[in-house]
Design an enzyme around this catalytic site. Sequence first.
Site, PDB file in Angstrom:
ATOM      1  N   ARG A  28      67.276  -7.322 -12.498  1.00 51.35           N
ATOM      2  CA  ARG A  28      66.678  -7.590 -13.803  1.00 51.35           C
ATOM      3  C   ARG A  28      66.549  -9.087 -14.050  1.00 51.35           C
ATOM      4  O   ARG A  28      66.049  -9.482 -15.100  1.00 51.35           O
ATOM      5  CB  ARG A  28      67.571  -6.988 -14.890  1.00 51.35           C
ATOM      6  N   LYS A  73      60.874   4.195 -15.854  1.00 55.62           N
ATOM      7  CA  LYS A  73      61.504   3.921 -14.554  1.00 55.62           C
ATOM      8  C   LYS A  73      62.482   5.016 -14.160  1.00 55.62           C
ATOM      9  O   LYS A  73      62.464   5.523 -13.042  1.00 55.62           O
ATOM     10  CB  LYS A  73      62.275   2.581 -14.573  1.00 55.62           C
ATOM     11  N   ARG A  94      65.372  -6.096 -26.712  1.00 60.57           N
ATOM     12  CA  ARG A  94      65.350  -5.801 -25.266  1.00 60.57           C
ATOM     13  C   ARG A  94      63.995  -6.130 -24.662  1.00 60.57           C
ATOM     14  O   ARG A  94      63.914  -6.570 -23.519  1.00 60.57           O
ATOM     15  CB  ARG A  94      65.706  -4.327 -25.038  1.00 60.57           C
ATOM     16  N   ARG A 109      70.240   6.983 -27.851  1.00 67.01           N
ATOM     17  CA  ARG A 109      71.132   5.890 -27.439  1.00 67.01           C
ATOM     18  C   ARG A 109      71.210   4.822 -28.518  1.00 67.01           C
ATOM     19  O   ARG A 109      70.211   4.522 -29.155  1.00 67.01           O
ATOM     20  CB  ARG A 109      70.599   5.258 -26.148  1.00 67.01           C
ATOM     21  N   ARG A 136      63.200   8.944 -27.274  1.00 65.18           N
ATOM     22  CA  ARG A 136      64.039   9.226 -26.088  1.00 65.18           C
ATOM     23  C   ARG A 136      65.343   9.885 -26.526  1.00 65.18           C
ATOM     24  O   ARG A 136      65.989   9.470 -27.483  1.00 65.18           O
ATOM     25  CB  ARG A 136      64.349   7.931 -25.325  1.00 65.18           C
TER      26      ARG A 136
HETATM   27  P1  ADP Z   1      66.386   1.130 -19.824  1.00 65.32           P
HETATM   28  O1  ADP Z   1      66.309   2.267 -18.834  1.00 65.32           O
HETATM   29  O2  ADP Z   1      66.013   1.561 -21.185  1.00 65.32           O
HETATM   30  O3  ADP Z   1      65.612  -0.073 -19.375  1.00 65.32           O
HETATM   31  P2  ADP Z   1      69.020   0.752 -18.770  1.00 65.32           P
HETATM   32  O4  ADP Z   1      69.737   2.039 -18.853  1.00 65.32           O
HETATM   33  O5  ADP Z   1      68.423   0.372 -17.452  1.00 65.32           O
HETATM   34  O6  ADP Z   1      67.903   0.722 -19.901  1.00 65.32           O
HETATM   35  O7  ADP Z   1      69.955  -0.426 -19.230  1.00 65.32           O
HETATM   36  C1  ADP Z   1      70.636  -0.397 -20.465  1.00 65.32           C
HETATM   37  C2  ADP Z   1      71.326  -1.739 -20.675  1.00 65.32           C
HETATM   38  O8  ADP Z   1      72.293  -1.941 -19.626  1.00 65.32           O
HETATM   39  C3  ADP Z   1      70.430  -2.968 -20.606  1.00 65.32           C
HETATM   40  O9  ADP Z   1      69.789  -3.251 -21.848  1.00 65.32           O
HETATM   41  C4  ADP Z   1      71.432  -4.056 -20.208  1.00 65.32           C
HETATM   42  O10 ADP Z   1      72.210  -4.454 -21.305  1.00 65.32           O
HETATM   43  C5  ADP Z   1      72.350  -3.311 -19.236  1.00 65.32           C
HETATM   44  N1  ADP Z   1      71.899  -3.440 -17.835  1.00 65.32           N
HETATM   45  C6  ADP Z   1      71.486  -2.441 -17.013  1.00 65.32           C
HETATM   46  N2  ADP Z   1      71.156  -2.921 -15.802  1.00 65.32           N
HETATM   47  C7  ADP Z   1      71.373  -4.270 -15.844  1.00 65.32           C
HETATM   48  C8  ADP Z   1      71.196  -5.338 -14.924  1.00 65.32           C
HETATM   49  N3  ADP Z   1      70.732  -5.136 -13.681  1.00 65.32           N
HETATM   50  N4  ADP Z   1      71.537  -6.582 -15.330  1.00 65.32           N
HETATM   51  C9  ADP Z   1      71.997  -6.814 -16.556  1.00 65.32           C
HETATM   52  N5  ADP Z   1      72.167  -5.861 -17.483  1.00 65.32           N
HETATM   53  C10 ADP Z   1      71.856  -4.596 -17.145  1.00 65.32           C
HETATM   54  P1  ADP Z   2      63.184   3.593 -18.525  1.00 64.98           P
HETATM   55  O1  ADP Z   2      64.141   4.097 -17.480  1.00 64.98           O
HETATM   56  O2  ADP Z   2      62.088   2.726 -17.949  1.00 64.98           O
HETATM   57  O3  ADP Z   2      63.863   2.923 -19.678  1.00 64.98           O
HETATM   58  P2  ADP Z   2      62.753   6.419 -19.203  1.00 64.98           P
HETATM   59  O4  ADP Z   2      62.422   7.047 -17.907  1.00 64.98           O
HETATM   60  O5  ADP Z   2      64.098   6.656 -19.764  1.00 64.98           O
HETATM   61  O6  ADP Z   2      62.407   4.837 -19.146  1.00 64.98           O
HETATM   62  O7  ADP Z   2      61.639   6.861 -20.254  1.00 64.98           O
HETATM   63  C1  ADP Z   2      61.657   6.380 -21.612  1.00 64.98           C
HETATM   64  C2  ADP Z   2      61.257   7.526 -22.559  1.00 64.98           C
HETATM   65  O8  ADP Z   2      59.894   7.883 -22.353  1.00 64.98           O
HETATM   66  C3  ADP Z   2      62.052   8.816 -22.333  1.00 64.98           C
HETATM   67  O9  ADP Z   2      62.178   9.468 -23.568  1.00 64.98           O
HETATM   68  C4  ADP Z   2      61.178   9.620 -21.394  1.00 64.98           C
HETATM   69  O10 ADP Z   2      61.408  11.011 -21.532  1.00 64.98           O
HETATM   70  C5  ADP Z   2      59.784   9.234 -21.863  1.00 64.98           C
HETATM   71  N1  ADP Z   2      58.790   9.178 -20.796  1.00 64.98           N
HETATM   72  C6  ADP Z   2      58.978   8.891 -19.475  1.00 64.98           C
HETATM   73  N2  ADP Z   2      57.803   8.923 -18.792  1.00 64.98           N
HETATM   74  C7  ADP Z   2      56.849   9.232 -19.710  1.00 64.98           C
HETATM   75  C8  ADP Z   2      55.415   9.402 -19.636  1.00 64.98           C
HETATM   76  N3  ADP Z   2      54.739   9.225 -18.477  1.00 64.98           N
HETATM   77  N4  ADP Z   2      54.765   9.701 -20.777  1.00 64.98           N
HETATM   78  C9  ADP Z   2      55.433   9.839 -21.959  1.00 64.98           C
HETATM   79  N5  ADP Z   2      56.772   9.693 -22.095  1.00 64.98           N
HETATM   80  C10 ADP Z   2      57.476   9.387 -20.997  1.00 64.98           C
END
Ligand code: ADP
Ligand code: ADP
Length: 214
Positions: free
Chosen positions: A88, A13, A171, A160, A127
């Site tokens: 979320r 995302k 998660r 992270r 990541r």
């Molecule tokens: P990822 O990109 O791996 O899905 P995020 O950076 O979006 O992770 O979020 C990291 C953490 O921050 C989540 O696991 C949650 O604890 C918190 N978080 C982020 N956005 C929200 C939301 N909209 N509602 C509740 N918790 C959130």
């Molecule tokens: P999210 O915001 O949904 O948690 P991220 O954009 O941070 O996800 O991506 C999660 C991990 O996967 C990161 O290490 C990123 O560099 C990698 N990644 C993102 N898109 C791709 C893809 N299309 N193929 C392989 N790895 C990817």
Amino acid sequence: MKIIMLGAPGAGKGTQAKMIAAKYNIPHISTGDIFRANIKNGTELGKKAKTYMDAGQLVPDSLTVDLLMDRISKEDCAGGYVLDGFPRTIPQAECLEEALKSRNEAVDYAINVEVPDSNIVKRMGGRRACVTCGATYHIVHIPPKTEGICDKCGSELILRDDDKPETVEKRLKVYHDQTKPLIDFYSEKGVLKEVDGTQDMKAVFEDIVKILGA
Ligand code: ADP
Ligand code: ADP
Ligand code: ZN
């Protein structure tokens, strides 16, 4: 253009949202990034959010919704935005609907980046995130030019805390229980679009551009 990114943690995302923001010239708003900035700056909000984030749980809606509403009411959001990691939960989505409706607005696209759970744990272990600018990389799929160093700002890259395998499993469970119902929520509103997130980053983005228009 108001866009929401849906998908499991690690689906890509953030990666796609940054590309969308650059191409369509709209702000990329990540609640996760906002919480991490608060943690880094030692704010009260950051202290509260950290306990939930480290445990792999969602930060309560009471701490999340106002923060997001505040952010999207800023001037730079007038021409739209891409939300990454919000909503979320169904209550968060309902609050957003209400707020937009009161201004005669609505979400234009909810893009679901589909990646099976079996791929997620592997992705998350690779990541790496920049401690300064938040740029993200993958040690195999999207490596930085120099190992451990951010291409954009030269700072250190870290794994992270919440990307360790045991927290990722938690998660994912939270995602299935609380966030996945949003797919039906936005499908019923007629704005859901699906993309195959297992493709490489550029192919995923091409599919998104086909949806949004060039
Ligand atoms: P990822 O990109 O791996 O899905 P995020 O950076 O979006 O992770 O979020 C990291 C953490 O921050 C989540 O696991 C949650 O604890 C918190 N978080 C982020 N956005 C929200 C939301 N909209 N509602 C509740 N918790 C959130
Ligand atoms: P999210 O915001 O949904 O948690 P991220 O954009 O941070 O996800 O991506 C999660 C991990 O996967 C990161 O290490 C990123 O560099 C990698 N990644 C993102 N898109 C791709 C893809 N299309 N193929 C392989 N790895 C990817
Ligand atoms: Zn950086």
